[in-house]
Design an enzyme around this catalytic site. Structure first.
Site, PDB file in Angstrom:
ATOM      1  N   HIS A  18       5.548 -22.215  67.846  1.00  0.00           N
ATOM      2  CA  HIS A  18       4.714 -23.497  67.580  1.00  0.00           C
ATOM      3  C   HIS A  18       3.770 -23.511  66.814  1.00  0.00           C
ATOM      4  O   HIS A  18       3.514 -24.486  65.820  1.00  0.00           O
ATOM      5  CB  HIS A  18       4.273 -24.140  69.221  1.00  0.00           C
ATOM      6  CG  HIS A  18       5.312 -24.263  70.079  1.00  0.00           C
ATOM      7  ND1 HIS A  18       5.255 -23.698  71.341  1.00  0.00           N
ATOM      8  CD2 HIS A  18       6.450 -25.032  70.101  1.00  0.00           C
ATOM      9  CE1 HIS A  18       6.515 -24.099  71.852  1.00  0.00           C
ATOM     10  NE2 HIS A  18       7.186 -24.829  71.126  1.00  0.00           N
ATOM     11  N   LYS A  42       9.743 -34.415  83.987  1.00  0.00           N
ATOM     12  CA  LYS A  42       9.966 -33.134  83.618  1.00  0.00           C
ATOM     13  C   LYS A  42       8.987 -31.945  84.276  1.00  0.00           C
ATOM     14  O   LYS A  42       7.831 -32.264  84.455  1.00  0.00           O
ATOM     15  CB  LYS A  42       9.644 -33.031  82.434  1.00  0.00           C
ATOM     16  CG  LYS A  42      10.285 -31.483  81.427  1.00  0.00           C
ATOM     17  CD  LYS A  42      10.281 -31.907  80.036  1.00  0.00           C
ATOM     18  CE  LYS A  42      10.722 -30.653  79.309  1.00  0.00           C
ATOM     19  NZ  LYS A  42      10.944 -30.409  78.138  1.00  0.00           N
ATOM     20  N   ARG A  91      15.529 -24.071  65.462  1.00  0.00           N
ATOM     21  CA  ARG A  91      15.725 -22.721  65.386  1.00  0.00           C
ATOM     22  C   ARG A  91      17.060 -22.328  65.308  1.00  0.00           C
ATOM     23  O   ARG A  91      17.650 -21.271  64.740  1.00  0.00           O
ATOM     24  CB  ARG A  91      15.255 -22.124  66.880  1.00  0.00           C
ATOM     25  CG  ARG A  91      13.710 -22.027  66.825  1.00  0.00           C
ATOM     26  CD  ARG A  91      13.325 -21.849  68.325  1.00  0.00           C
ATOM     27  NE  ARG A  91      14.063 -22.786  69.169  1.00  0.00           N
ATOM     28  CZ  ARG A  91      13.941 -23.106  70.603  1.00  0.00           C
ATOM     29  NH1 ARG A  91      13.309 -22.488  71.214  1.00  0.00           N
ATOM     30  NH2 ARG A  91      14.499 -24.150  71.196  1.00  0.00           N
ATOM     31  N   SER A 129       9.634 -21.608  74.776  1.00  0.00           N
ATOM     32  CA  SER A 129       8.612 -21.706  75.876  1.00  0.00           C
ATOM     33  C   SER A 129       9.271 -21.136  77.060  1.00  0.00           C
ATOM     34  O   SER A 129       8.664 -20.536  78.032  1.00  0.00           O
ATOM     35  CB  SER A 129       8.083 -23.218  75.972  1.00  0.00           C
ATOM     36  OG  SER A 129       7.126 -23.506  75.174  1.00  0.00           O
TER      37      SER A 129
END
Length: 160
Positions: A18, A42, A91, A129
């Site tokens: 990030h 979440k 990614r 993460s």
């Protein structure tokens, strides 16, 4: 004309991947607003305030970066921040497929909103993460993947 961009995400926690995207965007644009998403549905390891604090620490060396929390629609944040460009990281091809759907929706809601995609350098291409959290939870060392302040916060959280 000042070019303000938004780099949105959950950042639970912020990783070197990030940070790389933020630094590169800060070199490309006048101002980068890092939008830290809050969603009650979440489950995150860190609260919105903790995630924002970690991002402030990780980006303290960048004068043209600010960190804001938000809930609701990303296009509303873009309007509030007077930004018409989103920065997103890619990614994998799975990321691309997911982001393409989001980008299409954003364009429907805010036609002037553009999205640019940045790919990570090879050393961060695998980093997420989730991987950082899981590694820490299972006793692994994460210092090479996150800012020292973030690593400390994660280790503290895992001890609880």
């Amino acid at each position: 004309m000042t070019k303000r961009v938004i780099y949105p995400g959950t950042f639970d926690p912020v990783t070197h991947g990030h940070s790389d995207i933020i630094s590169r965007a800060a070199n490309m644009f006048d101002h980068v607003v890092v939008g830290v998403a809050f969603s009650p549905s979440k489950k995150t390891m860190f609260s919105l305030e903790e995630r924002m604090d970690m991002l402030v620490q990780a980006t303290a060396h960048l004068n043209n970066v600010s960190v804001v929390g938000f809930s609701g629609l990303l296009v509303d944040l873009a309007k509030d921040q007077q930004a018409n460009i989103l920065v997103r990281g890619l990614r994998t091809t799975m990321d691309f497929e997911y982001e393409l759907g989001l980008t299409t929706m954003y364009k429907k809601l805010m036609p002037e909103l553009e999205t640019i995609f940045l790919t990570p350098p090879e050393e961060h291409g695998f980093l997420s993460s989730t991987i950082v959290r899981e590694t820490a939870i299972h006793g692994g060392k994460i210092d090479q993947f996150v800012h020292p302040y973030v690593a400390s916060a994660i280790y503290q959280k895992v001890k609880q």
